[in-house]
Motif scaffolding. Structure first.
Motif, PDB file in Angstrom:
ATOM      1  N   ASP A  82      -8.026  25.457  -2.567  1.00  0.00           N
ATOM      2  CA  ASP A  82      -7.848  25.665  -3.772  1.00  0.00           C
ATOM      3  C   ASP A  82      -9.181  26.182  -4.430  1.00  0.00           C
ATOM      4  N   VAL A  83     -10.301  25.737  -4.094  1.00  0.00           N
ATOM      5  CA  VAL A  83     -11.678  26.147  -4.587  1.00  0.00           C
ATOM      6  C   VAL A  83     -12.249  26.665  -3.640  1.00  0.00           C
ATOM      7  N   GLU A  84     -12.956  27.789  -3.943  1.00  0.00           N
ATOM      8  CA  GLU A  84     -14.000  28.436  -3.036  1.00  0.00           C
ATOM      9  C   GLU A  84     -15.454  28.697  -3.664  1.00  0.00           C
ATOM     10  N   ILE A  85     -16.469  28.787  -2.847  1.00  0.00           N
ATOM     11  CA  ILE A  85     -17.629  29.231  -3.329  1.00  0.00           C
ATOM     12  C   ILE A  85     -18.056  30.599  -2.560  1.00  0.00           C
ATOM     13  N   ASP A  86     -18.091  31.704  -3.243  1.00  0.00           N
ATOM     14  CA  ASP A  86     -18.112  33.124  -2.748  1.00  0.00           C
ATOM     15  C   ASP A  86     -19.397  33.594  -3.384  1.00  0.00           C
ATOM     16  N   PRO A  87     -20.536  34.149  -2.863  1.00  0.00           N
ATOM     17  CA  PRO A  87     -21.634  34.667  -3.584  1.00  0.00           C
ATOM     18  C   PRO A  87     -21.132  36.054  -4.217  1.00  0.00           C
ATOM     19  N   LEU A  88     -19.995  36.654  -3.825  1.00  0.00           N
ATOM     20  CA  LEU A  88     -19.604  37.975  -4.554  1.00  0.00           C
ATOM     21  C   LEU A  88     -18.638  37.445  -5.622  1.00  0.00           C
ATOM     22  N   ARG A  89     -18.459  36.274  -5.957  1.00  0.00           N
ATOM     23  CA  ARG A  89     -17.579  36.001  -7.116  1.00  0.00           C
ATOM     24  C   ARG A  89     -18.286  35.066  -8.058  1.00  0.00           C
ATOM     25  N   ALA A  90     -18.504  35.325  -9.063  1.00  0.00           N
ATOM     26  CA  ALA A  90     -19.025  34.470 -10.391  1.00  0.00           C
ATOM     27  C   ALA A  90     -20.426  34.034  -9.743  1.00  0.00           C
ATOM     28  N   PHE A  91     -21.091  34.808  -8.983  1.00  0.00           N
ATOM     29  CA  PHE A  91     -22.382  34.498  -8.599  1.00  0.00           C
ATOM     30  C   PHE A  91     -22.643  33.318  -7.769  1.00  0.00           C
ATOM     31  N   GLY A  92     -21.776  33.124  -6.960  1.00  0.00           N
ATOM     32  CA  GLY A  92     -21.775  31.951  -6.147  1.00  0.00           C
ATOM     33  C   GLY A  92     -21.209  30.486  -6.834  1.00  0.00           C
ATOM     34  N   GLN A  93     -20.642  30.308  -8.021  1.00  0.00           N
ATOM     35  CA  GLN A  93     -20.264  29.345  -8.561  1.00  0.00           C
ATOM     36  C   GLN A  93     -18.797  28.890  -7.818  1.00  0.00           C
ATOM     37  N   GLN A 106     -21.404  38.371  12.493  1.00  0.00           N
ATOM     38  CA  GLN A 106     -22.982  37.897  12.878  1.00  0.00           C
ATOM     39  C   GLN A 106     -23.042  36.384  12.504  1.00  0.00           C
ATOM     40  N   GLY A 107     -21.939  35.657  12.520  1.00  0.00           N
ATOM     41  CA  GLY A 107     -22.159  34.209  12.390  1.00  0.00           C
ATOM     42  C   GLY A 107     -22.440  33.627  10.883  1.00  0.00           C
ATOM     43  N   LEU A 108     -22.193  34.739  10.074  1.00  0.00           N
ATOM     44  CA  LEU A 108     -22.671  34.180   8.608  1.00  0.00           C
ATOM     45  C   LEU A 108     -21.490  33.928   7.811  1.00  0.00           C
ATOM     46  N   ALA A 109     -21.738  32.821   7.083  1.00  0.00           N
ATOM     47  CA  ALA A 109     -20.473  32.551   6.260  1.00  0.00           C
ATOM     48  C   ALA A 109     -20.266  33.359   5.068  1.00  0.00           C
ATOM     49  N   LYS A 110     -19.046  34.014   4.948  1.00  0.00           N
ATOM     50  CA  LYS A 110     -18.652  34.900   3.932  1.00  0.00           C
ATOM     51  C   LYS A 110     -18.428  34.062   2.609  1.00  0.00           C
ATOM     52  N   ARG A 111     -17.687  32.847   2.674  1.00  0.00           N
ATOM     53  CA  ARG A 111     -17.430  31.888   1.509  1.00  0.00           C
ATOM     54  C   ARG A 111     -17.322  30.594   2.064  1.00  0.00           C
ATOM     55  N   LEU A 112     -17.292  29.669   1.374  1.00  0.00           N
ATOM     56  CA  LEU A 112     -16.978  28.448   1.593  1.00  0.00           C
ATOM     57  C   LEU A 112     -15.820  27.512   0.852  1.00  0.00           C
ATOM     58  N   PHE A 113     -15.074  26.785   1.453  1.00  0.00           N
ATOM     59  CA  PHE A 113     -14.006  26.055   1.011  1.00  0.00           C
ATOM     60  C   PHE A 113     -14.207  24.631   1.052  1.00  0.00           C
ATOM     61  N   PRO A 114     -14.730  23.969  -0.223  1.00  0.00           N
ATOM     62  CA  PRO A 114     -15.026  22.637  -0.323  1.00  0.00           C
ATOM     63  C   PRO A 114     -13.812  21.696  -0.155  1.00  0.00           C
ATOM     64  N   TRP A 115     -14.153  20.487   0.455  1.00  0.00           N
ATOM     65  CA  TRP A 115     -12.984  19.645   0.612  1.00  0.00           C
ATOM     66  C   TRP A 115     -13.681  18.139   0.483  1.00  0.00           C
ATOM     67  N   SER A 116     -12.906  17.041   0.034  1.00  0.00           N
ATOM     68  CA  SER A 116     -13.499  15.893  -0.333  1.00  0.00           C
ATOM     69  C   SER A 116     -12.575  14.661   0.415  1.00  0.00           C
ATOM     70  N   ARG A 117     -11.043  15.096   0.459  1.00  0.00           N
ATOM     71  CA  ARG A 117     -10.225  13.994   0.854  1.00  0.00           C
ATOM     72  C   ARG A 117      -9.910  13.991   2.253  1.00  0.00           C
ATOM     73  N   LYS A 118      -9.710  15.213   2.769  1.00  0.00           N
ATOM     74  CA  LYS A 118      -9.234  15.294   4.113  1.00  0.00           C
ATOM     75  C   LYS A 118      -9.348  16.852   4.629  1.00  0.00           C
ATOM     76  N   PRO A 119      -9.606  16.849   5.671  1.00  0.00           N
ATOM     77  CA  PRO A 119      -9.982  18.414   6.278  1.00  0.00           C
ATOM     78  C   PRO A 119      -9.055  19.476   5.892  1.00  0.00           C
ATOM     79  N   ASP A 120      -7.660  19.163   6.028  1.00  0.00           N
ATOM     80  CA  ASP A 120      -6.654  19.991   5.959  1.00  0.00           C
ATOM     81  C   ASP A 120      -5.986  20.196   4.708  1.00  0.00           C
ATOM     82  N   GLU A 121      -7.003  19.574   3.649  1.00  0.00           N
ATOM     83  CA  GLU A 121      -6.210  19.751   2.052  1.00  0.00           C
ATOM     84  C   GLU A 121      -6.365  21.368   1.769  1.00  0.00           C
ATOM     85  N   PRO A 122      -5.596  21.625   0.837  1.00  0.00           N
ATOM     86  CA  PRO A 122      -5.461  23.254   0.459  1.00  0.00           C
ATOM     87  C   PRO A 122      -6.819  23.668   0.043  1.00  0.00           C
TER      88      PRO A 122
END
Length: 91
Positions: free
Chosen positions: A30-41, A12-28
């Motif tokens: 390694d860090v995710e934001i998932d509301p089902l893990r650690a309350f979205g931290q 349904q087009g909803l984001a399940k989790r997010l992977f932030p990046w700051s340097r380049k779009p294809d960086e690994p």
């Protein structure tokens, strides 16, 4: 510095989790934001280990190598967690 996130979509087009990046779009992802893990931290991807805990332990005197051994994750993932917490690159 701009921060962008890669969404990982579920149905349904909803984001399940997010992977932030700051340097380049294809960086690994390694860090995710998932509301089902650690309350979205921010967590080390695939682990549920909050990046804030990694930073707190580094400030308390643990080495990066000790943290990697203790949490059984590669040193580069510990580095990614610390980059987000200590360098102010938080989304």
């Amino acid at each position: 510095m701009s921060v962008v996130v890669h969404p990982d979509y579920q149905g349904q087009g909803l984001a399940k989790r997010l992977f932030p990046w700051s340097r380049k779009p294809d960086e690994p992802r390694d860090v995710e934001i998932d509301p089902l893990r650690a309350f979205g931290q921010r967590v080390i991807a695939g682990t549920g280990i909050p990046t804030s805990v990694i930073a707190d332990r580094l400030r308390a005197g643990d080495s990066v190598e000790h943290l990697a051994t203790d949490y059984r994750v590669p040193v580069d993932k510990i580095g990614a967690a610390l980059r987000w917490e200590l360098l102010g690159k938080a989304p």
